[in-house]
Structures are given as structure tokens and as C-alpha cells.
Scaffold this active site. Structure first.
Site, mmCIF file in Angstrom:
data_model
loop_
_atom_site.group_PDB
_atom_site.id
_atom_site.type_symbol
_atom_site.label_atom_id
_atom_site.label_comp_id
_atom_site.label_asym_id
_atom_site.label_seq_id
_atom_site.Cartn_x
_atom_site.Cartn_y
_atom_site.Cartn_z
ATOM 1 N N THR A 25 2.033 -9.799 -5.039
ATOM 2 C CA THR A 25 1.610 -8.482 -4.567
ATOM 3 C C THR A 25 1.450 -7.494 -5.700
ATOM 4 O O THR A 25 2.122 -7.598 -6.740
ATOM 5 C CB THR A 25 2.652 -7.936 -3.572
ATOM 6 O OG1 THR A 25 2.381 -6.557 -3.289
ATOM 7 C CG2 THR A 25 4.054 -8.012 -4.152
ATOM 8 N N TYR B 68 11.021 -4.981 -2.023
ATOM 9 C CA TYR B 68 9.950 -5.943 -1.751
ATOM 10 C C TYR B 68 9.272 -6.380 -3.044
ATOM 11 O O TYR B 68 9.174 -7.574 -3.358
ATOM 12 C CB TYR B 68 8.924 -5.351 -0.788
ATOM 13 C CG TYR B 68 7.658 -6.167 -0.684
ATOM 14 C CD1 TYR B 68 7.709 -7.505 -0.283
ATOM 15 C CD2 TYR B 68 6.415 -5.621 -0.997
ATOM 16 C CE1 TYR B 68 6.548 -8.272 -0.203
ATOM 17 C CE2 TYR B 68 5.259 -6.374 -0.908
ATOM 18 C CZ TYR B 68 5.330 -7.694 -0.516
ATOM 19 O OH TYR B 68 4.188 -8.455 -0.437
ATOM 20 N N ASN C 235 -4.271 -4.466 -0.810
ATOM 21 C CA ASN C 235 -4.209 -4.282 0.638
ATOM 22 C C ASN C 235 -5.179 -5.234 1.317
ATOM 23 O O ASN C 235 -6.360 -5.266 0.977
ATOM 24 C CB ASN C 235 -4.559 -2.840 1.005
ATOM 25 C CG ASN C 235 -3.481 -1.869 0.576
ATOM 26 O OD1 ASN C 235 -2.416 -1.810 1.161
ATOM 27 N ND2 ASN C 235 -3.748 -1.121 -0.482
ATOM 28 N N LEU D 188 -2.235 0.903 6.896
ATOM 29 C CA LEU D 188 -3.125 2.019 7.209
ATOM 30 C C LEU D 188 -4.206 1.657 8.218
ATOM 31 O O LEU D 188 -4.380 2.350 9.229
ATOM 32 C CB LEU D 188 -3.763 2.549 5.920
ATOM 33 C CG LEU D 188 -4.801 3.663 6.113
ATOM 34 C CD1 LEU D 188 -4.174 4.887 6.767
ATOM 35 C CD2 LEU D 188 -5.446 4.028 4.784
#
Length: 302
Positions: free
Chosen positions: A106, A130, A159, A175
Site C-alpha cells: 500500500t 496499517y 486507492n 471515499l
């Protein structure tokens, strides 16, 4: 190749397993409970922290993880147990057979990067549990690869949204799912932090799945480790994403501003390395990502 996909019942894992099966690979999907998997993927009950399937496997796409940033602050030990401990258990189970490992990481490992767009060489400074657990798993995989036991490719994503096979993103904290839930009438409004100018990039889940196939097929050799950002290299502000959701759905998305929270003003990646090395690039832009996510949501709501 015979491939194991951990977390194959999850949002990204399902898309990756689907792409691998379509590419002609023999795919086992590690799942903790009965769940629908793509056509051609064999469900294998198991748990990284318990029963792991017997190999040998030519390759593993490791996607089983806890992934919610804010939740990780409430229960950091669960994140370390699953994201680090689970990865350790998997590596031990694979042994030293030179298995190709592609690990789902990530952009949270970067924290607030000083350089934008963010290259893979940027300093890593995760701002929460995380990102810290994902970075710890990365480092463990990298060190293990350098013993010659495996070949490792680490894919850092930003994302992810969109849908394959009509499956919506199950994480309502992100979102686009939040905005779409308001558009669908499931919530009266959505909250945004500050002025809505924070910029993020968005990648279609099927484009990400295609990157896993490329990474696996162009695998790092035993003893090698690689890391790639996977993204579009272009971003959109929060208010622009909400406006695009309104345009795609034809429905209003009322937003309520809350006090600004500490967060990076911009998270956009430099994805030139994966384009050059693996020939991968994203094929879908934000409008199509939102449209696919909207169609999946309304389909499941019918």
C-alpha cells in the site's frame, strides 16, 4: 502455473484470481469461509494463522490482510497478527522452493511523502499501524527473498475502486463507496475533512488485477526482490470526486464539512517503473471507475 491467491474471496483477491484463471493458470483461492469465487478458481478452505494448503505452488499472490486505516488505530495488535504474523506463516509454509511471490502492499507505507508524484525510492514513514504492518511484511518478504528462498515482487497500490462481476467495494469508509451510498439514498450526506482539496488517485480494481498477472508472469527470480507503485499517476481532489459521482449517477451528494484532520495533501504515484519493466498501465479513468462501482451498488440494492 499453479497459483495460490490468499484472500481470494476479498474485493481485490477475487479480481486477481479471476484474471489469473482467465489467463489460463491453475488457481487455488484460499478462503476462510464459504464464498463465491470466479469461474475456474478452486476454493481451498484455510487460514494463514491456522491451516494452510499443501503445495507446491509455482506462485502466490498474497492479498489476505486487514486494510482499514482508522480501524488499525483501534486494534493495532490485530493488524500485526494478521498482516505480519500471517505473512510470516505463509513464508514458512512455502519453504525454499523458489516460489514466485507477489505481495499486495500500500501507499500507506510512504506516509506524507515530500516528493510528488511518489517514486518507489521515496522514504517510507507510515503514519499508522496499517501502513506500519504492511511495511514490516514487505521487509520480511524482501529479506527472505534475498536468501534465495523465493522471488518477490511487491505492489504498492493507492486507492482502488470500480467493480468486476458486479461485486461492489465492501469497505464503506472509502471515499467513492461513501459518496455512492449517499447518491443511492443509503445515507443523507457524507462528511469530508477540511476544504475537500486533498488529492488522491484512483485505480480500477480490474486494472490492478492485470498488474498482478504481469508481475507473476514476469516474476522475480529466486533471490531477487522488486517493488512497484501501481497507479495512474494522476489524482483528483475530494470535491472533484464527489462532483464526478453526482455527474455519473445524476443524483446529488450533499457533503458536510468537518474540521481538517492531519493527512497528506496529495498522494499520487510515479508508476513509470511498472510501465517500463512490465508493460502495464491503467486503462480506465475516474468516470468509468465510478460508473462500474455505481452499477455494482445499484445491482446489489435491487
Amino acid at each position: 502455473m499453479r497459483i495460490l491467491v490468499t484472500g481470494a474471496g476479498g474485493y481485490i483477491g477475487y479480481a486477481v484470481a479471476r484474471r489469473l484463471a482467465a489467463a489460463g493458470h491453475e488457481v487455488d483461492g484460499l478462503v476462510r469461509r464459504r464464498t463465491a469465487l470466479p469461474r475456474g478458481v478452486r476454493p481451498v478452505p484455510g487460514d494463514l494463522l491456522g491451516d494452510l494448503p499443501a503445495g507446491p505452488y509455482d506462485g502466490v499472490c498474497h492479498l489476505a490482510a486487514l486494510t482499514r486505516v482508522r480501524e488499525s488505530f483501534d486494534d493495532p495488535l490485530a493488524y500485526y497478527e494478521t498482516n505480519v504474523g500471517g505473512t510470516l506463516a505463509l513464508l514458512r509454509a512455502l519453504g525454499r522452493d523458489g516460489t514466485r511471490v507477489v505481495f499486495g502492499s500500500t501507499a500507506a507505507v510512504y506516509g506524507t511523502a515530500a516528493r510528488r508524484p511518489i517514486p518507489e525510492t521515496a522514504a517510507t514513514a507510515p503514519a499508522g499501524p496499517y501502513g506500519a504492518t504492511k511495511l514490516a511484511a514487505e521487509e520480511m518478504i524482501r529479506h527472505h527473498a534475498r536468501t534465495g528462498a523465493i522471488g518477490a515482487t511487491i505492489l504498492r497500490t493507492f486507492n482502488v475502486s470500480g467493480s468486476v462481476d458486479g461485486r461492489p467495494d465492501p469497505d464503506p469508509t472509502r471515499l467513492i463507496p461513501r459518496a455512492l451510498a449517499v447518491a443511492a439514498g443509503h445515507a443523507p450526506s457524507m462528511e469530508i475533512n477540511g476544504d475537500g482539496l486533498a488529492v488522491r488517485e484512483y485505480l480500477h480494481v480490474d486494472d490492478l488485477a492485470a498488474a498482478y498477472v504481469r508481475a507473476l508472469e514476469a516474476a522475480a527470480r529466486p533471490g531477487e526482490d522488486r517493488v512497484y507503485n501501481v497507479g495512474t499517476g494522476s489524482g483528483a481532489a475530494v470535491h472533484a470526486v464527489i462532483a464526478e459521482v453526482e455527474r455519473v449517477t445524476g443524483r446529488p451528494v450533499p457533503a458536510v464539512r468537518r474540521p481538517a484532520r492531519p493527512e497528506p495533501p496529495e498522494l499520487v504515484c510515479d508508476a513509470s517503473a511498472i510501465r517500463a519493466d512490465l508493460g502495464w498501465r491503467a486503462s480506465r479513468a475516474l468516470p468509468e471507475i465510478i460508473a462500474d462501482a455505481w452499477n455494482a451498488l445499484t445491482r446489489t440494492s435491487d
